[in-house]
Design an enzyme around this catalytic site. Structure first.
Site, PDB file in Angstrom:
ATOM      1  N   ASP A 124       0.789  -1.330   0.165  1.00  0.00           N
ATOM      2  CA  ASP A 124      -0.126  -0.126  -0.004  1.00  0.00           C
ATOM      3  C   ASP A 124       0.817   1.425  -0.171  1.00  0.00           C
ATOM      4  O   ASP A 124       0.707   2.090  -0.758  1.00  0.00           O
ATOM      5  CB  ASP A 124      -0.851  -0.097   1.081  1.00  0.00           C
ATOM      6  CG  ASP A 124      -2.147  -0.929   1.014  1.00  0.00           C
ATOM      7  OD1 ASP A 124      -2.336  -1.652  -0.217  1.00  0.00           O
ATOM      8  OD2 ASP A 124      -3.078  -1.187   1.868  1.00  0.00           O
ATOM      9  N   LYS A 163       1.165  -8.527   1.568  1.00  0.00           N
ATOM     10  CA  LYS A 163       1.815  -8.165   2.945  1.00  0.00           C
ATOM     11  C   LYS A 163       2.523  -9.325   3.474  1.00  0.00           C
ATOM     12  O   LYS A 163       1.817 -10.472   3.060  1.00  0.00           O
ATOM     13  CB  LYS A 163       0.866  -7.639   3.789  1.00  0.00           C
ATOM     14  CG  LYS A 163       0.125  -6.295   3.511  1.00  0.00           C
ATOM     15  CD  LYS A 163      -0.703  -5.947   4.733  1.00  0.00           C
ATOM     16  CE  LYS A 163      -1.668  -4.662   4.337  1.00  0.00           C
ATOM     17  NZ  LYS A 163      -2.652  -4.131   5.343  1.00  0.00           N
ATOM     18  N   ASP A 210      -5.755  -5.211  -5.406  1.00  0.00           N
ATOM     19  CA  ASP A 210      -5.414  -3.989  -4.782  1.00  0.00           C
ATOM     20  C   ASP A 210      -3.804  -3.690  -5.042  1.00  0.00           C
ATOM     21  O   ASP A 210      -3.429  -2.582  -5.427  1.00  0.00           O
ATOM     22  CB  ASP A 210      -5.741  -3.731  -3.281  1.00  0.00           C
ATOM     23  CG  ASP A 210      -7.043  -4.402  -2.914  1.00  0.00           C
ATOM     24  OD1 ASP A 210      -7.835  -3.941  -2.126  1.00  0.00           O
ATOM     25  OD2 ASP A 210      -7.434  -5.685  -3.180  1.00  0.00           O
TER      26      ASP A 210
END
Ligand SMILES: *[C@@H]1O[C@H](CO)[C@@H](O)[C@H](O)[C@H]1NC(C)=O
Ligand SMILES: *[C@@H]1O[C@H](CO)[C@@H](O)[C@H](O)[C@H]1NC(C)=O
Length: 382
Positions: free
Chosen positions: A97, A142, A152
């Protein structure tokens, strides 16, 4: 004199703004959104990265320095004079992110020549170079999401990865192939065969509670996840230096599937696209504007051949609903942005009940920034 006095008294109140893109940017800026802080603390935030890309495009359109200065000031909050990224960013967590702020660093490096932005970019690149991967080569979303690829992550990581290569390693074919592989693996492992849409993510090890026994994908199609993916496709295509076939194939397959999935009455899209019309499901604004952006940009740049006009028609219809229903004028020069779901994660059950249970927010930047992007595109049509 009289003329000047009259001019001063003219009411500059607008019923409809001249530009929704400008209005979106000004509304976000007036609220301090995307300024490097979230709830008073410094945050290396992908939402800010998303907004800054929109502000950059708007700056390029309008030449209004305010937008550029806002990007620069916000970025100076998260990167110090020596190029060190704020300690809120923890490379050892291997989150993709924060890397979404990287394209802004590249832009500021270009504009200012200040080496600090190169230093900050190097930190993100270093993370990517040791990012854990599945055996097939997909970056984990992650570290805590063992063997998981999420749509994403493609938007968060790959645009930066490509931007970095274009600038600093333009002959590194291995790395370009690596980016292409990230898209190919994600697409292959999440494809919904009957609708042509993509599930939110997959677990290569099939150990997550939600993982499909056969292919490991998550159970539902979440609108924003697919939105990130198609935004990544059009943004990447614009700067991809080599053969575009893989990315074009994905976009050209996804665009008609997305158009088909739009609600026929309103033209916009369901939160959980795999269960249209089910009780509790609703029309969600962030995914909807992301689709509008990707469809319009795809057609404008010739990546989508809209021979029968159905893609532009779908985007235009959706955009009309969006400005009517989700843009609410505050009467003070700003508007509120409605109906963006706060989050969608595969950290839990990842099922229908989960997605529809998440709160909907006013002025959520993930949706508002995408509305800015969609509006920049929409206003190019005129
Ligand atoms: C530039 O944008 C700012 C912030 O929205 C606005 O206040 C200002 O009037 C704009 N300037 C021009 C020259 O349009
Ligand atoms: C090219 O990129 C790969 C990662 O994709 C990296 O391991 C390698 O060191 C890079 N090569 C050069 C010459 O920079």
């Amino acid at each position: 004199m009289l003329f000047l006095a009259l001019l001063g008294a003219l009411p500059f109140v607008r019923a409809r703004p001249e530009s929704y893109a400008v209005w979106a940017a000004d509304s976000a800026i007036a609220r301090g959104q995307g300024n490097g802080y979230v709830d008073g603390s410094v945050k290396v935030s992908y939402e800010h990265g998303e907004l800054h890309y929109g502000l950059r495009l708007l700056y390029e359109e309008t030449g209004n320095q305010t937008y550029y200065d806002y990007i620069l000031d916000a970025s100076n909050v998260i990167v110090d004079d020596n190029g060190k990224i704020a300690s809120q960013y923890k490379p050892s967590e291997y989150q993709q992110d924060p890397i979404r702020t990287g394209p802004t660093f590249a832009y500021l490096y270009e504009e200012t020549g200040d080496e600090k932005w190169k230093t900050a970019m190097d930190a993100f690149h270093t993370q990517l170079m040791s990012q854990p991967r599945t055996d097939e080569g997909q970056f984990w979303h992650k570290l805590v999401y063992y063997n998981q690829g999420w749509l994403d992550g493609i938007y968060m990581g790959e645009i930066f990865y490509l931007t970095y290569l274009n600038k600093f390693q333009p002959n590194n074919q291995t790395a370009y192939d690596d980016i292409e592989k990230q898209f190919e693996l994600m697409y292959k492992n999440t494809l919904v065969e009957d609708t042509g849409l993509l599930y939110h993510g997959y677990d290569y090890s099939h150990t997550a509670s939600w993982a499909d026994e056969d292919r490991g994908h998550s159970p539902e199609v979440w609108d924003r996840a697919l939105g990130w993916y198609v935004m990544a496709l059009v943004d990447l295509l614009e700067i991809w230096p080599g053969d575009k076939t893989t990315f074009l194939t994905h976009l050209q397959a996804l665009a008609p599937a997305i158009v088909k999935a739009a609600d026929p009455d309103t033209g916009v899209w369901w939160l959980v696209m795999s269960q249209p019309g089910r009780e509790g499901n609703y029309f969600e604004s962030s995914g909807s504007v992301m689709f509008v952006y990707a469809l319009l940009k795809g057609v404008r740049l010739g990546y989508l051949q809209d021979t029968d006009g159905s893609i532009l028609a779908a985007a235009t219809k959706a955009y009309g609903y969006i400005v009517d229903e989700w843009v609410t004028d505050n009467g003070d020069g700003t508007f509120d942005w409605q109906n963006t779901v706060e989050v969608g994660s595969l950290s839990g059950a990842g099922d229908y009940d989960y997605y529809v249970s998440v709160d909907v927010k006013v002025n959520d930047l993930k949706g508002l920034a995408a509305f800015l992007l969609a509006s920049v595109e929409f206003e190019k049509l005129a």
